[in-house]
Structure formats: structure tokens, C-alpha cells
Write a protein that holds these residues in place. Structure first.
Motif, short mmCIF file in Angstrom:
data_model
loop_
_atom_site.label_atom_id
_atom_site.label_comp_id
_atom_site.label_asym_id
_atom_site.label_seq_id
_atom_site.Cartn_x
_atom_site.Cartn_y
_atom_site.Cartn_z
N GLN A 177 0.82 -1.21 0.00
CA GLN A 177 0.00 0.00 0.00
C GLN A 177 0.85 1.26 0.00
O GLN A 177 0.44 2.29 -0.55
N GLN A 178 2.03 1.19 0.57
CA GLN A 178 2.90 2.37 0.57
C GLN A 178 3.62 2.54 -0.77
O GLN A 178 3.83 3.66 -1.23
N GLU A 179 3.96 1.43 -1.42
CA GLU A 179 4.81 1.51 -2.61
C GLU A 179 4.06 1.48 -3.93
O GLU A 179 4.48 2.14 -4.89
N ILE A 180 2.98 0.71 -4.03
CA ILE A 180 2.25 0.61 -5.30
C ILE A 180 0.77 0.80 -5.00
O ILE A 180 0.06 -0.16 -4.67
N ARG A 181 0.30 2.02 -5.10
CA ARG A 181 -1.06 2.34 -4.67
C ARG A 181 -2.11 2.21 -5.77
O ARG A 181 -3.30 2.20 -5.51
N ASP A 182 -1.65 2.19 -7.04
CA ASP A 182 -2.61 2.11 -8.14
C ASP A 182 -2.12 1.08 -9.14
O ASP A 182 -1.29 0.23 -8.82
N TRP A 183 -2.62 1.15 -10.38
CA TRP A 183 -2.24 0.18 -11.41
C TRP A 183 -1.32 0.80 -12.45
O TRP A 183 -1.23 0.31 -13.57
N ASN A 184 -0.62 1.85 -12.09
CA ASN A 184 0.25 2.55 -13.03
C ASN A 184 1.59 1.81 -13.12
O ASN A 184 2.54 2.12 -12.38
N ILE A 241 17.88 -5.41 2.05
CA ILE A 241 17.06 -5.06 3.21
C ILE A 241 16.05 -6.16 3.46
O ILE A 241 15.56 -6.81 2.53
N VAL A 242 15.72 -6.39 4.72
CA VAL A 242 14.78 -7.45 5.06
C VAL A 242 13.77 -6.96 6.10
O VAL A 242 13.04 -7.75 6.68
N GLN A 243 13.72 -5.64 6.31
CA GLN A 243 12.72 -5.09 7.21
C GLN A 243 11.63 -4.41 6.39
O GLN A 243 11.85 -3.98 5.26
N ASP A 244 10.44 -4.34 6.97
CA ASP A 244 9.30 -3.75 6.29
C ASP A 244 9.40 -2.23 6.27
O ASP A 244 10.29 -1.63 6.89
N VAL A 245 8.45 -1.58 5.59
CA VAL A 245 8.48 -0.13 5.48
C VAL A 245 8.35 0.55 6.83
O VAL A 245 8.77 1.70 7.01
N ASP A 246 7.78 -0.15 7.82
CA ASP A 246 7.65 0.42 9.17
C ASP A 246 8.86 0.10 10.05
O ASP A 246 8.87 0.42 11.24
N GLY A 247 9.89 -0.54 9.47
CA GLY A 247 11.11 -0.84 10.22
C GLY A 247 11.12 -2.16 10.93
O GLY A 247 12.13 -2.55 11.51
N LYS A 248 10.01 -2.89 10.89
CA LYS A 248 9.95 -4.16 11.61
C LYS A 248 10.66 -5.27 10.83
O LYS A 248 10.62 -5.31 9.60
N TYR A 249 11.29 -6.19 11.58
CA TYR A 249 11.92 -7.35 10.97
C TYR A 249 11.88 -8.51 11.96
O TYR A 249 11.75 -8.31 13.17
#
Length: 766
Positions: A317-324, A369-377
Motif C-alpha cells: 500500500q505504501q509503494e504501489i497504490r494504483d495500477w500505473n 534489506i529485510v525489514q518492512d516499510v515500518d522498520g519491523k523485521y
């Protein structure tokens, strides 16, 4: 006169415009097909070729959306260029590795016609895999496309750091489909899966991968991870379902079992469960069917997480919000251009620039990188952690990358080195281990290969002022590592791999002595410096070379082929190749071997007997890591023009802009990092020592972006013939030595090299 001036201005403007239009960005020069073959036949050895993947990814990204052509065999990337069919497009891949490989999860395949639940073997017609039109296959930084000829579907894909999007152009068909094999894994299978319908366009779930399902080292690498996904389809879920194969609990699921006819027949007869909202099982797949018009485009996008389904959803949802699709592709290119612009080169041929930027690209895949966009791993303790002081990274191919890849990163990306050291140190704490892992994969202490390479990386980082981690804890773990894995009371490691173990352990003992010196532990400094000389204990004065000993100190029988004997005391090499690995004490090594002139003659023979194509061989075997520092030894021997001669030859003969463009496994960036450093004219002999050897650059000008400022290497009269350094200036002052300190590079400035066609035997010998 005025008219002529106007005409001249117009002409000049047009020329400039044409020049700018012809200029290519670094991303445009990347060819992801370089090295993308596992072929044993083409390599002439069981190691195969580069083993890279051609699919779409971003710099150090968690997601790699890439075609997979094979599941079985030693095909770590899941792809080999000479294969003629594709079984799907996975969202996770490894780059340039053997040992069966791992990842290759979340395998997506567009199909038409009757649903098939197994991929089928290459060349067969009994699965969902498809032949593809080779001429249609295209790959670029952040993009891949291909025409699946069996289904008449064009597949395109691009990626963001934690997610990816696929675009499928379908033919007119009443039974078009996107299907996802949730069990699939490159080196085996995921051992359990879960899928749930979220709404009329979305599914989520996970795939658990344990050593029981093969994977890294066919289970011997202890890889144990869970991939979570959150996938959205552009066409609503109207006719969908799950297939579930009845795999008996008593059946093993290592690679040879999963690829067996018995297992595949069971998968081929999987139960089709239509309209199932939620399912957990041992071998699941998901499908959604729909009708399509000719040329209709259907999209699927997915976020991946190694933490949770919620994390996968947030990533998408943070990185690809539409179908563009083009927007995502454009962003991937921007990310690549930003990273690849850390080094800017001018001059050289078009192919040399393509080889260079493709090599730099390959050094920027791992440690990912292996953590999510919120920093969790997910940590080594299986618990969820939140990174704040550093970015959690994974895939540390230690035995390979300590030689060139990590030294390169200390110059162009020191924050990455901080991240890696933090990741390794905290991992040891999370797993209650008192030592550093030599080959880490998704928190696994795999034990792959030998030595204590993490100790080398830490020593090199500390020596270069890269210290944004728990230094006392890193030092404690380094000491514990060399105590746990070392040459012990004998001062050597006996047995069939005696040379490789003893030499590597002696080097990392020296690394600890350097750390101890910097941290003011004089007793440790002395202790480990002495251990760093233990290489002498396996040097046979009669044979004038290194030789393996048994547990009581006797020499192992000397073979007929002597030091040319493969695997005689060595790992993946022979004593002639491994014996040069005493980077911490080149002078001491030379004295043992009979002095400079004898060593120079021996080294010259070592290179001169190497085949022209530099493929796997018994002499200078660039396809394997133990010799990667050897060309730079001539600098230490007072013959720097020979370093210049041979590094230029290796750059020219061992690297090409082609599928066979890497003579050996890419090894997670190491093979490419060697080229990047050698081509710009700098490379260490001994990580942990800040001395950088100067050699002949391939390019006329190189500008390296630093955290502050830049370091430029400029050549005058450089050409394929003018490969020898005649003179040098550092920041405008004459430089009469063939090396430079890392600190000089890090503070920025300019190194100017005047080149010529013949050795300048008075330069660089100070």
C-alpha cells in the motif's frame, strides 16, 4: 557574418542536442542477462557460470520479480538462459550462488485453457510451464518482459523495494487465468502454506520454508523463514479457487523428493477446491479465472514481508497504490540511476561501460534489506524487532564478499557496511550465539564455506573509521569466532582441507590483532598477531610450498601432480592457487617461498599458463575467490607494471557484455565488485589494512561520490595499448608509490595517472 554565426550556433545546438539524446544513463547500460546461466557445459565445470537472475528488482530490494525456468539441480537463481521454457515468475531470488539455492517463492504464472497444478518438467506438455519466444525476452534495470508462446501471453514485470507488479497481455480466451504456486521454492518446497480471500480482488497468506523442505544446501544450510504476501488483482475474483495436493506426512520433502515422479504425480492430481475462502495445507496453489479480449491487459501486484501478512499489505500500500505500471517502472529506474551514479565513468568502449555498470548493478543486490516499510523485521530469536539505528540486512556470502564486495562498499556506501555489521552482531545476540556467522541467510547460521569472514569485514570497517555499531560487542564476538573456529593449539587445522582452513584462520587471527590494536588491548594484539603467523606451520621447506598435515603433524602424501592437485588440502582450488593467500604478511610469505625474484617468476608463470578465456582452470582461476587478490601482489613485490598488465588483461578477458560474461559464479556481488574496483584502478590486497593498491584504470575518468565530496581518478593518454602508469599526482603533488591510503580516498580529491605503452619501471616501487 551574422548569418554565419547564427548558422554556426544552430549547428552547435543541434550537435549538442544529438549528443545529449545519445547519452545514456547508468541504468540504460545495465544488462541483467550478464551471467544469467547455470550451464555446466558452457562453464566446463560443475560450478556453472554466473548464476545471476534477469528479473526486475531495486537496489538492495527485498523483492525480485524474475522468471524461473527450473526448480531442480544446482540452479540457485532459478533461471538459466539456455532453458527454453518458463514455469513462472517468482517474487524472491538469490543472485550468483550454488548449493541448490533458496527463495524463488510466490511463483506467479498466467495461463489459458484447462487448469494444471504442476509446473511439469522442461520439454514436457503436462504442466503449466510454457515455452517462450527467446527473441522477445527483454531485461533492464527494474524491468523484464517475455512472450509465453504456448499461451500467447506477454508477461511484463517491475519492482519496488518491498513489492512488485506484473502486467499480462492476454489473447482472446474464455478461460484465461493467473495462478500462483504457493509451495514452490528453488531448492525444494515450502513445507506449509496458507491463503485467505480478503475481498473480491485481494488475497493474503504465507509460505513457511524450513530445512525439511530442502532449500539452502538442500536443508544443510538451515534456512528457516516464512514469506508473507498480500496480492491484489485488477480483475475481480469471480471464478477462483485453491488446489491442494495430498502429500502424505511420511513423505520427505527435500529437493530430490519434490522433483521425483512420485511427488510430481501427486501434485498433478491435486484436488481443485473452487470458491474456497481460506485454506492451510502442505502443497497449495491459488488461481483466479476470467475471460479476456484480444490484447486485454490484466495486472497483479503484491507486497512481500518476512514479518507478517499485515506487513506485506503495508509494504504494497505504501509503494504501489494504483495500477500505473510505468510509474513503478520509472521509479525503479530512478532508484537504480541514483545508486549507480555513486560511480561515474567516462571513456572506454561502449561494452566496457556496459560491463562496468552491470557489474556495479550486481554489487547492489545484496546484502538486501529485510525489514518492512515500518522498520519491523524478524530477528534470529523469531521475535519481531523494530530497526531504528540501522537497516536490517540479509544474505552475507562471507567467504566470497570479504575480498572485494565489502571493501568496495566501504568506499561507496559505508552506511551499508554499518548496517551489515549491526545485522550480524545483533543476530548473534538474538540467537544466543557467541560467534559471528560466516554465511548468513535470513537469520540462518548456515555454516557454509570456511574461515571467519565477518571478522575480516569488521576489522576492515573499524580500520576505515566505520564504527556506528556496538564496537565492544563486535570485538567480543570476533575474538570468540576465532577461538571457536581457528587453528587451535597446533597452530594449523589438520586434514583434507588443511591449507584453506589454516591460511584463512591465520588471516582472521591477524584481523583480530588489528582490532585489538585499535581498541588498546595490547595482550590480545600480541597474541593474535603471533597466531597470524601460523601459516608458516604448513609450509614444507622441501617442497617449497604449502602442504597439508595430519593430526599428529605428519605431511599428507605428496601427490604426483604436486601443488597442482585439486582439493589437495584445499576448498574448491589447488595448493598453487590457495597458497598465495597470506595477505596479512606478504613479505613473510615471499621469504618462505625463496625471495622476490623466485616469487615474481612463479607468479608470472601462474598468469601466463591461464587460458585466454580465463574459464575454470588450474592456474589463475578468476572464476573462484581465493586468487582474487593475487594480481595485486606484484605491487608488493616491486613490479607494479605487472599488476597493471594483468588486471587490465583480466578485465578484458574475464568480463563481457553477454550471458557468458562472467567466468564463474557471481557469488552475491564478489565477482562483479572485483571488476568495479580493478576497472577504476583501486583494490586491496588485505582487508583490515587501509592500503589500497593502485592499478591501471579501464576508463579515462572515474568520479566516486563520497558521503562528502568526491574522489576522482583521471588518466592521461589512456588506451587499450597505453595500459602502464608512467607517473602520478595526488591532489596536484607527485605520487611515487603504487598505493594510496583509504583515508586519502575518503576525504576526497584527485588522483591523476599518466599512461603509456611500456612499463615505467621507476614509478611506484617506493
Amino acid at each position: 557574418m551574422i548569418v554565419k554565426q547564427i548558422q554556426l550556433i544552430i549547428v552547435c545546438t543541434l550537435v549538442c542536442c544529438i549528443h545529449r539524446a545519445a547519452a545514456q544513463s547508468p541504468a540504460d547500460l545495465v544488462n541483467p542477462f550478464v551471467g544469467a546461466s547455470t550451464s555446466v557445459g558452457a562453464a566446463g565445470t560443475y560450478h556453472g557460470l554466473g548464476k545471476t537472475f534477469p528479473g526486475a528488482t531495486t537496489p538492495y530490494g527485498m523483492v525480485q520479480v524474475s522468471p524461473n525456468t527450473i526448480t531442480g539441480g544446482d540452479n540457485g537463481s532459478g533461471y538459466s538462459y539456455e532453458h527454453t521454457s518458463i514455469e513462472g515468475f517468482a517474487f524472491t531470488q538469490m543472485s550468483g550462488i550454488g548449493w541448490y539455492g533458496d527463495l524463488g517463492n510466490f511463483l506467479v504464472m498466467p495461463t489459458t485453457g484447462p487448469l494444471r497444478t504442476q509446473a511439469g518438467k522442461p520439454g514436457s506438455q503436462d504442466g503449466y510451464r510454457s515455452n517462450y519466444l527467446k527473441s522477445s525476452e527483454k531485461a533492464a534495470a527494474g524491468y523484464y518482459s517475455v512472450q509465453l508462446s504456448d499461451y500467447k501471453i506477454k508477461a511484463e514485470m517491475t519492482a519496488a523495494p518491498h513489492s512488485g507488479i506484473l502486467k499480462f497481455t492476454f489473447p482472446a480466451n474464455q478461460q484465461s487465468r493467473i495462478q500462483i504456486d504457493l509451495a514452490r521454492r528453488v531448492g525444494g518446497t515450502s513445507t506449509s502454506q496458507y491463503v485467505k480471500i480478503v475481498n473480491d480482488s485481494t488475497i493474503t497468506g504465507w509460505m513457511k520454508c524450513t530445512p525439511d523442505g530442502g532449500g539452502w544446501g538442500n536443508g544443510d544450510g538451515h534456512a528457516d523463514y516464512t514469506v508473507y504476501f498480500y496480492a491484489v488483482f485488477s480483475k475481480p475474483l469471480r471464478h477462483y479457487g485453491v488446489w491442494s495436493a495430498d502429500i502424505p506426512d511420511s513423505w520427505p520433502s527435500k529437493l530430490e523428493d519434490v522433483t521425483s515422479d512420485r511427488y510430481q504425480q501427486q501434485v498433478g492430481h491435486a484436488a481443485i477446491l473452487n470458491a474456497v475462502k481460506e485454506k492451510e495445507g502442505k502443497h497449495l496453489g491459488f488461481f483466479t479465472e476470467f475471460d479476456t479480449k484480444e490484447g486485454e491487459q490484466v495486472f497483479m501486484k503484491a507486497g512481500i514481508s518476512f514479518v507478517s501478512m499485515e506487513g506485506a499489505a503495508a509494504n504494497l500500500q505504501q509503494e504501489i497504490r494504483d495500477w500505473n505500471f510505468e510509474k513503478v517502472h520509472s521509479r525503479a529506474r530512478e532508484l537504480w540511476n541514483r545508486e549507480l551514479s555513486r560511480i561515474q565513468v567516462a571513456g572506454g568502449t561502449k561494452e566496457e561501460q556496459q560491463v562496468f555498470y552491470t557489474a556495479l548493478y550486481h554489487t547492489m543486490i545484496d546484502p538486501r534489506i529485510v525489514q518492512d516499510v515500518d522498520g519491523k523485521y524478524t530477528g534470529g530469536d523469531g521475535k519481531v524487532h523494530t530497526g531504528s539505528a540501522f537497516r536490517k540486512r540479509t544474505i552475507f556470502s562471507g567467504w566470497d564478499v570479504f575480498r572485494s564486495q565489502m571493501p568496495l562498499q566501504t568506499i561507496i556506501n559505508p552506511s551499508l557496511v554499518n548496517d551489515l555489521v549491526n545485522s550480524l552482531v545483533t543476530l548473534a545476540q538474538e540467537k544466543n550465539k557467541d560467534y559471528l556467522e560466516r554465511w548468513e541467510l535470513l537469520n540462518a547460521y548456515s555454516g557454509c564455506m570456511l574461515g571467519n569472514p565477518a571478522v575480516s569485514v569488521i576489522a576492515d570497517a573499524y580500520a576505515k573509521g566505520i564504527r556506528n555499531y556496538n564496537v565492544p560487542e563486535a570485538y567480543r564476538l570476533a575474538v570468540n569466532s576465532v577461538e571457536r573456529f581457528g587453528n587451535g593449539d597446533k597452530g594449523y587445522t589438520p586434514g583434507n582441507l588443511c591449507l584453506s582452513y589454516t591460511l584463512e584462520y591465520a588471516y582472521t587471527d591477524w584481523c583480530v590483532s588489528q582490532l585489538a590494536k585499535g581498541l588498546h588491548h595490547p595482550d590480545d594484539e600480541k597474541k593474535y598477531a603471533l597466531r597470524g603467523e601460523n601459516y608458516k606451520k604448513i609450509f614444507d621447506a622441501d617442497k617449497r610450498w604449502f602442504r597439508p598435515r595430519d593430526t599428529v603433524g605428519n605431511w599428507l602424501p605428496w601427490p604426483d601432480a604436486g601443488r597442482m592437485t585439486a582439493w589437495y588440502g584445499t576448498m574448491e582450488s589447488n595448493p598453487y592457487q590457495q597458497g598465495w593467500f597470506v595477505p596479512q604478511d606478504v613479505d613473510g610469505m615471499v621469504a618462505l617461498m625463496g625471495g622476490k625474484e623466485k616469487v615474481i617468476s612463479d607468479l608470472q608463470s601462474f598468469f601466463e599458463h591461464t587460458p585466454e578465456n580465463m574459464m575454470w582452470n588450474d592456474y589463475y582461476n578468476h572464476a573462484n575467490e581465493p586468487v582474487h587478490h593475487v594480481p595485486f601482489l606484484f605491487n608488493r613485490l616491486g613490479k607494479p607494471w605487472l599488476t597493471q598488465q594483468w588486471t587490465r588483461a583480466i578485465c578484458r578477458r574475464a568480463y563481457h557484455n553477454s550471458v557468458e560474461g562472467l567466468v564463474g559464479n557471481e557469488d552475491v556481488g564478489q565477482m562483479s565488485a572485483w571488476y568495479v574496483l580493478a576497472a577504476i584502478g583501486l583494490h586491496p590486497v588485505c582487508p583490515g589494512d587501509t592500503r589500497q593498491e593502485i592499478t591501471s584504470p579501464v576508463f579515462d575518468k572515474v568520479s566516486v561520490k563520497l558521503e562528502k565530496g568526491s574522489f576522482t581518478i583521471k588518466t592521461i593518454n589512456n588506451s587499450p595499448e597505453n595500459i602502464y602508469i608512467q607517473s602520478a599526482r595526488l591532489n596536484g603533488k607527485p605520487l611515487n608509490q603504487c598505493h594510496i591510503d583509504y583515508r586519502e580516498i575518503a576525504k576526497g580529491g584527485m588522483l591523476e595517472l599518466v599512461m603509456g605503452p611500456a612499463p615505467a619501471q621507476q614509478w611506484g616501487i617506493n
